[in-house]
Design a protein around this motif. Structure first.
Motif, short mmCIF file in Angstrom:
data_model
loop_
_atom_site.label_atom_id
_atom_site.label_comp_id
_atom_site.label_asym_id
_atom_site.label_seq_id
_atom_site.Cartn_x
_atom_site.Cartn_y
_atom_site.Cartn_z
N GLY A 46 0.97 -1.18 -0.29
CA GLY A 46 -0.10 0.11 0.04
C GLY A 46 0.91 1.20 -0.13
N HIS A 47 2.12 1.16 0.10
CA HIS A 47 3.09 2.59 0.01
C HIS A 47 3.51 2.75 -1.55
CE1 HIS A 47 2.91 2.56 4.42
NE2 HIS A 47 3.59 1.27 4.51
N GLU A 48 3.55 4.00 -1.43
CA GLU A 48 4.11 4.82 -2.81
C GLU A 48 4.97 5.60 -2.57
OE1 GLU A 48 0.43 6.20 -4.43
OE2 GLU A 48 -0.39 4.38 -4.99
N PRO A 49 5.68 6.07 -3.73
CA PRO A 49 6.83 6.87 -3.67
C PRO A 49 6.26 8.39 -3.02
CG PRO A 49 6.77 5.83 -5.78
CD PRO A 49 5.71 5.24 -4.87
N ASP A 51 5.64 8.35 0.21
CA ASP A 51 5.49 7.88 1.54
C ASP A 51 6.58 7.83 2.52
OD1 ASP A 51 2.89 7.77 0.78
OD2 ASP A 51 2.71 5.69 0.81
N PRO A 52 6.26 8.01 3.93
CA PRO A 52 7.62 8.03 4.81
C PRO A 52 8.03 6.52 4.74
CG PRO A 52 6.03 9.12 5.88
CD PRO A 52 5.40 8.75 4.52
N LEU A 53 7.17 5.54 4.24
CA LEU A 53 7.74 4.09 4.73
C LEU A 53 7.86 3.68 3.14
CD1 LEU A 53 5.41 2.78 7.36
CD2 LEU A 53 7.74 3.15 7.28
N TRP A 54 8.31 4.51 2.17
CA TRP A 54 8.53 3.93 0.86
C TRP A 54 10.17 4.41 0.82
CZ3 TRP A 54 10.65 4.77 -3.79
CH2 TRP A 54 10.24 4.13 -4.69
N GLY A 55 11.00 3.54 0.37
CA GLY A 55 12.52 3.86 0.04
C GLY A 55 13.35 4.44 1.12
N LYS A 56 12.95 3.95 2.39
CA LYS A 56 13.66 4.49 3.58
C LYS A 56 15.02 3.72 3.49
CE LYS A 56 13.93 4.44 8.86
NZ LYS A 56 13.13 4.26 9.94
N HIS A 57 15.25 2.30 3.56
CA HIS A 57 16.19 1.79 3.55
C HIS A 57 17.03 1.44 2.13
CE1 HIS A 57 18.67 -2.16 3.63
NE2 HIS A 57 18.69 -1.80 4.96
N GLY A 58 16.16 1.61 1.11
CA GLY A 58 16.89 1.33 -0.23
C GLY A 58 17.47 2.86 -0.68
N PRO A 76 17.13 0.58 -9.19
CA PRO A 76 16.27 0.32 -8.03
C PRO A 76 15.14 -0.73 -8.44
CG PRO A 76 16.15 2.74 -8.38
CD PRO A 76 16.71 2.08 -9.78
N VAL A 77 14.99 -1.49 -7.67
CA VAL A 77 13.71 -2.79 -7.87
C VAL A 77 13.45 -3.06 -6.45
CG1 VAL A 77 12.91 -4.74 -8.55
CG2 VAL A 77 14.88 -3.87 -9.85
N ARG A 78 12.05 -2.49 -6.22
CA ARG A 78 11.31 -2.65 -4.95
C ARG A 78 11.12 -4.15 -4.69
NH1 ARG A 78 6.64 -1.01 -1.87
NH2 ARG A 78 7.24 -0.21 0.24
N VAL A 79 11.65 -4.91 -3.58
CA VAL A 79 11.38 -6.26 -3.36
C VAL A 79 10.98 -6.59 -1.95
CG1 VAL A 79 12.75 -7.24 -5.04
CG2 VAL A 79 13.75 -6.83 -2.95
N THR A 80 11.00 -5.52 -1.12
CA THR A 80 10.76 -5.41 0.35
C THR A 80 10.49 -4.37 0.69
OG1 THR A 80 11.54 -6.30 2.38
CG2 THR A 80 13.15 -5.03 1.12
#
Length: 339
Positions: A46-49, A51-58, A76-80
């Motif tokens: 449910g998160h999208e670019p 959002d605070p919970l999108w891309g933090k670690h990546g 970049p590829v989002r897998v987690t």
């Protein structure tokens, strides 16, 4: 890691590093202009670019790769996910997403695959055949794969994947003293070590913050591999591993499960590319008979025959022992009632 000296030889130009993670915020100053378009999003949380919970670690990991290889490109590829409440990493469909992401990276020009992620499990745990096959294709195409060894310390020896796959270089974390960080997983598959304590990394919401773990250590090593490939893009994964092995700061007593072959030195690794070692790996022509040999009289039974006499004697001893125990109990109860 002696990056200043390494950068006098190579800065990673012409190399694409696939960061398979939680997504990357491409307009952060630490990565801006170096990020290719974000690949598929294999996480349905449910998160999208934005959002605070999108891309933090990546985003943090991408910045760490570029810290070492500033002229490389990031795919970049989002897998987690960064959402601790979304237990997608344990989901069977999400597990296969890593294989899809590896295949996507291979199909879209990745020269290095960086996996600052993982999951520990039991003996029959998270090993996934589709992931192993995808990593096999990466090796076949000459694409080195780097993964974080894990942050389980020395509490147990459960294998963590993808670090434990044979073709992957698993990276442990060291502190500022050059010794293994207490949280860094101790395992037989640890290949090398790199700094992993308080690594200044990009925040997806802007600015920077220190990050500790084997994740930044793996990202830094992915950057080192990018420097090496930029200097010689014909290096095979086996040759990359051999060079890193020869140039690492070896631990006392040789290889161990704490830091593997030792702490990576970027400058020495890049300079060693000029004298590429013969890794001795690759397909060879088959020579010899291409059929089964004729029977040679070898008996079919290859196991040791059972010693039936010992089995009978053991069974008899057990029966006699049980009989004596039951007799003793019976006598004891009669004597108590008589008393």
């Amino acid at each position: 890691m002696d990056l200043a000296a390494a950068h006098r030889v190579s800065k990673g130009a012409g190399i694409t590093v696939a960061v398979l993670d939680t997504g990357v915020v491409a307009d952060h100053p630490a990565v801006k202009g170096r990020v290719l378009e974000n690949g598929p999003n294999y996480v349905e949380d449910g998160h999208e670019p934005g959002d605070p919970l999108w891309g933090k670690h990546g985003t943090a990991m991408a910045s760490d790769v570029l810290k070492v290889a500033p002229e490389a490109k990031i795919l970049p590829v989002r897998v987690t996910t960064d959402d601790d409440d979304a237990d997608v990493w344990e989901d069977e469909n999400e597990r296969s997403s890593l294989a899809k992401a590896i295949n996507y990276a291979l199909a879209n020009g990745a020269d290095v695959i960086s996996l600052s992620l993982g999951d520990s499990g039991s003996l029959i745990g998270p090993y996934d055949t589709s992931e192993a096959n995808a990593l096999g294709r990466a090796a076949q195409r000459g694409v080195p794969v780097v993964a974080s060894a894990g942050n389980d310390g020395d509490k147990h020896n459960d294998s963590q994947f993808p670090a434990a796959y044979p073709s992957v270089m698993a990276i442990a974390a060291t502190g500022k003293d050059g010794k293994r960080a207490p949280f860094s997983t101790v395992a037989s598959y640890v290949a090398f070590a790199a700094p992993g304590v308080q690594i200044t990394s990009a925040r997806n919401t802007g600015g920077y913050s220190p990050v500790s773990g084997t994740s930044p250590a793996a990202a830094l090593v992915s950057g080192v591999v990018a420097l090496m490939l930029s200097a010689d893009n014909d290096l095979t994964p086996a040759q990359v591993r051999t060079i890193l092995t020869r140039t690492a700061h070896k631990p006392a007593g040789g290889r161990n499960d704490l830091v593997g072959r030792g702490l990576i030195n970027a400058a020495d690794a890049v300079r060693a590319v000029d004298s590429v070692p013969d890794a001795g790996a690759g397909p060879v022509d088959y020579e010899g008979d291409k059929h089964l040999v004729a029977p040679d009289g070898t008996p079919k039974r290859i196991t040791v025959p059972l010693h039936t006499e010992d089995i009978v004697a053991t069974a008899a001893a057990i029966v006699i022992g049980l009989g004596m125990l039951l007799t003793g109990i019976f006598v004891f109860r009669r004597s108590r009632r008589a008393g």
